[in-house]
Scaffold this active site. Sequence first.
Site, PDB file in Angstrom:
ATOM      1  N   HIS B  87       0.817  -1.227   0.000  1.00  0.00           N
ATOM      2  CA  HIS B  87       0.000   0.000   0.000  1.00  0.00           C
ATOM      3  C   HIS B  87       0.843   1.267   0.000  1.00  0.00           C
ATOM      4  CE1 HIS B  87       0.108  -0.149   4.563  1.00  0.00           C
ATOM      5  NE2 HIS B  87       0.156   1.153   4.386  1.00  0.00           N
ATOM      6  N   ASP B 117       0.325  -7.534   1.529  1.00  0.00           N
ATOM      7  CA  ASP B 117       0.621  -6.103   1.597  1.00  0.00           C
ATOM      8  C   ASP B 117       2.133  -5.829   1.589  1.00  0.00           C
ATOM      9  OD1 ASP B 117       0.367  -3.395   1.698  1.00  0.00           O
ATOM     10  OD2 ASP B 117      -0.704  -3.301   3.606  1.00  0.00           O
ATOM     11  N   GLY B 205       2.801   6.299   7.861  1.00  0.00           N
ATOM     12  CA  GLY B 205       4.162   6.654   7.465  1.00  0.00           C
ATOM     13  C   GLY B 205       5.176   5.623   7.958  1.00  0.00           C
ATOM     14  N   ASN B 206       4.813   4.893   9.031  1.00  0.00           N
ATOM     15  CA  ASN B 206       5.653   3.778   9.479  1.00  0.00           C
ATOM     16  C   ASN B 206       5.557   2.597   8.520  1.00  0.00           C
ATOM     17  OD1 ASN B 206       5.316   4.634  12.820  1.00  0.00           O
ATOM     18  ND2 ASN B 206       7.243   3.794  12.035  1.00  0.00           N
ATOM     19  N   SER B 207       4.483   2.588   7.728  1.00  0.00           N
ATOM     20  CA  SER B 207       4.199   1.449   6.859  1.00  0.00           C
ATOM     21  C   SER B 207       5.396   1.062   6.020  1.00  0.00           C
ATOM     22  CB  SER B 207       3.039   1.779   5.925  1.00  0.00           C
ATOM     23  OG  SER B 207       1.854   1.734   6.646  1.00  0.00           O
ATOM     24  N   GLY B 258     -11.450 -22.924  -4.874  1.00  0.00           N
ATOM     25  CA  GLY B 258     -12.847 -22.516  -5.061  1.00  0.00           C
ATOM     26  C   GLY B 258     -13.817 -23.031  -4.024  1.00  0.00           C
ATOM     27  N   LEU B 261     -14.380 -22.437   3.802  1.00  0.00           N
ATOM     28  CA  LEU B 261     -14.376 -23.391   4.910  1.00  0.00           C
ATOM     29  C   LEU B 261     -14.940 -22.761   6.162  1.00  0.00           C
ATOM     30  CD1 LEU B 261     -10.755 -24.542   4.219  1.00  0.00           C
ATOM     31  CD2 LEU B 261     -12.734 -26.052   4.057  1.00  0.00           C
TER      32      LEU B 261
END
Lengths: 457, 519
Positions: B87, B117, B205-207, B258, B261
Amino acid sequence: MSIRMFVMMLAGLVVAMAAAAADADPVGDQVRQVYDKVVPSTVIVTFYIQQEGGERINAHVLGTVITDDNVIMFASAAIPSQVAISQFQDFGIIVNEGDDLAEYKADYLGKDDQAQVAFLKVTDAKAPKLPALVFDEGAEVGVGDAVVSMANLGEPDAFTRVVQVARVAARIEQPVETYLCTSGLGSPGTPVLTLDGKTVGIVGLVRLNQGTNAQPKWSLAQVVWPVERFIERLKNLPKGGKSVRQAWVGVHTLTPITKELAEYFNLGDRRGVVVGQVIEDSPADKAGIKAEDIILAVAGEPISGTEGQLVENFMNNIRQRKVGEKVPLEVWREGKTRTVTLALGPQPASAAEAERYANTQFGLTVREMVVGDRLARELPKDETGVVVAFLKPAGWAADGGLQGGDIIKKVQDQDTPNLATFKKVFQAELKKKPAEVVLFVLRGKKDTHVVRIEARW
Amino acid sequence: MRTSVLVALAVAATAVGVVGCSEAERARQVYTDLETAIKIARDQVYPATVRVDARREEYVDGKKRRTGGNGSGVIFDEEGHILTNFHVAGRADELTVVLFSKERVKARLVGGDPWTDLAVIQIDLDEVKEKGLSFRHATFGDSDAIQEGESVLAIGSPFGLSRSISSGIISCSDRILGSGMPLPGGLETGLFNTWLQTDAAINPGNSGGPLVDLRGHVVGINTRGGGNDLSFAVPINVAKDVVRQILENGKVTRSTIGLALQPLQDLETFFDVGKTEGAIISSVEPVGPAAKAGILPQDILIEYDGEQVMGRYPEQLFYLRRRVSQTPAGAQVEAKIKRAGEVRTVTLVTEELTTVRSEEENLDKWGLVGQDITERLAQKEKLPDTRGVYVTGVRRGEPAQEAGVEDRDVILSVGTKEITNIEDLRREYKATLAAKQERVLLKVRRGQGVVPVLMKIDYAKGRKPAPQPRPKPKPEPSAEEPAPEKEGAPEKEPEAGKPPEPSDDSGAAGEPQASAARG
């Protein structure tokens, strides 16, 4: 300012007007005469709404006596369709008798949402014969006319009747003819009279865009609902608490044939609506109407109006007709027009009208699946089951993870395609006092789940 | 290695030193030692941590806009590869990193993986050489070995404030959050990885920045935060596999069979299985591998690819889901299911897992942006199939919107020509432009209904003027997110033969997802 204060001020204003200037204020005089004429024909309709959780809510609305045998008319909005009919209970009327309030039992007859009216009949043998108000068919109002309508105060004030005076501000033609007024009208469902005492309609509700096209502000506005809109209903009262079924074609996702589309399809000045979806097994389906057909006319009446009105005008044309009526529809398909005749069906039952089964031990109410469920959830025709209508908070069923709106397809691995089967299977299983009841449910549009309800006998 | 020795020495020294000390002295000593350890760990990773500035093009309400934001990243090899969040950088077309030395250098996107991510970018080594710069790289630790209570540091650029460090402990070493926190634009994430939960502060911003243990090893990539001392990092062992695949293939491939569960919980009696035997197959996608293999809802999956399935608790389903996702796409896998007490063996042919997004195409003259319908999108939106083009945006006041096309409509035909995918639509679009067709009839599906829409195209106008910037509610002020550049600038027509810029939905801003912790 509270509504009550507002109403009291208005009432005070009217009384002051009448007292101080009886001679100098002919309007005040006329309003008082109308008030005196209407009040004896008004009653307070009382009933209870049994909440599924157990709570009972008492509701009061203003009603009008409309026949010599004490049939009372009130606003159908008081009986919202989302609530099951069986939840409306203990109907009655409250009338002022001297300084006292007297209550008499009544039976709920039914309602007609199209005409916006509901009815009950006083059944109490002790009830006095109340004076009926006669609606004047053919009486007219126009922009600028003063109209008088009624409201009432609440219980501590003995339901005192309050008169409201407004002026007609506009005649609205589409989708049905109504009159918008300059200021507040009385309670929905109460009579509207002209200053010369003609009963021209009732207070109705219509959705109007009181904003602009760029910033629409749709809201329910109070309007004068002319006698013609509901007079037929008065002559042919519903019975047994059943809602009057509106006429129904069974077409969905309608889009208007705009001027541009009409040109594109070489329809000239004709207008119409495009059928986006035909509901399976509906009159339209049986008559062979297909998605993408363009309906141009109903029984020879061309569909007309502005772009924004076409769809509503078409639907309204249908709703005004009787169930069972054979209606020729002029339909355009692939460059050719044809006439398709269909017998109008009754509007399918709503979720509120659907049959229910409740089990208090499990804290679960289920109901029959209705056409509206299939449409809203885009379910195919072969999808069957019963719909979870109510779950008691922290009840067995809720604790087991069942969710409102779940469609129960199986109980203990046995198919439950409809309410009758569900009841049979469920009750038979309960006789065995099982430690758990396992359901197979459809959640949302396509996801299925297994739900285990622990029975805490 | 050297650090751990140092730490060990420090601890040993403490043990010797504290004999006969007062409580207060001992506490001070422990504190001093911790401080020393933190500083040592910091110095290991600090010089390898970068601030990432990302720019990208995206469509908002059908309008192409350049937006930007920043996050953090950690250099992990000598070639200048940087691990960061999807992101932050996953769809960026312009990347700059700020090194520890405060120098800025360009970087390029190597590949990204929305499901975890994560994204890998690489520093422009030529520029580094030209400018005579240098950088250090960090070492990956072993996140499987980390335990609750261990001290960790979060390093990065919260709100764009470079070289920030915060500390905390591991609050949970294998948190499962599942789905429900999509990336901006609806990309799903978090289904196939566990999380390190920490109380070290992680802010926007730490991301993409590293979560570091006291040995100075990177144990996680800080990804979600947002207050209440609940921050989440992707474990580095998850990232290692993602990095390997991205460096090898430029992308991460996953498989699907497909089906959905649900945990067995207390349903073993009903389904006549052992207490820890199998998981319930709650839903089966209509045309997916499971359906093709004859699997039905309410079957119990008891074995997958030779491995027994344990699915009594929701947490266990995660491992099965991850196991399935790691099976090569197109592989034949044997599975055992139990139906009405009877065990059957079925052969599943796995399919590649798609995301809900595919490349968006801007049909400029129509004021419409659309994309292909991926399998995943069809599943998510409950579309009957993947035919047609999914409308992701319409520009106000332009032909499509004026004619009544709405977001999420599916375009089924143009005139009499059926549209099965974006290529068909592009071809028909170009044909109407070449013919200067002034009226174009689209057939769109909306819900279960079909709606005709007639667009009026005015060719006389030529290139349309710059659209009026219309008043829009201002987005939440965010310190690290500069205003979109060139807002309201005229859109560019996609050049023939050249794919349009990938649009992105994920906020390039270093904005961790809201951390409504679940699970």
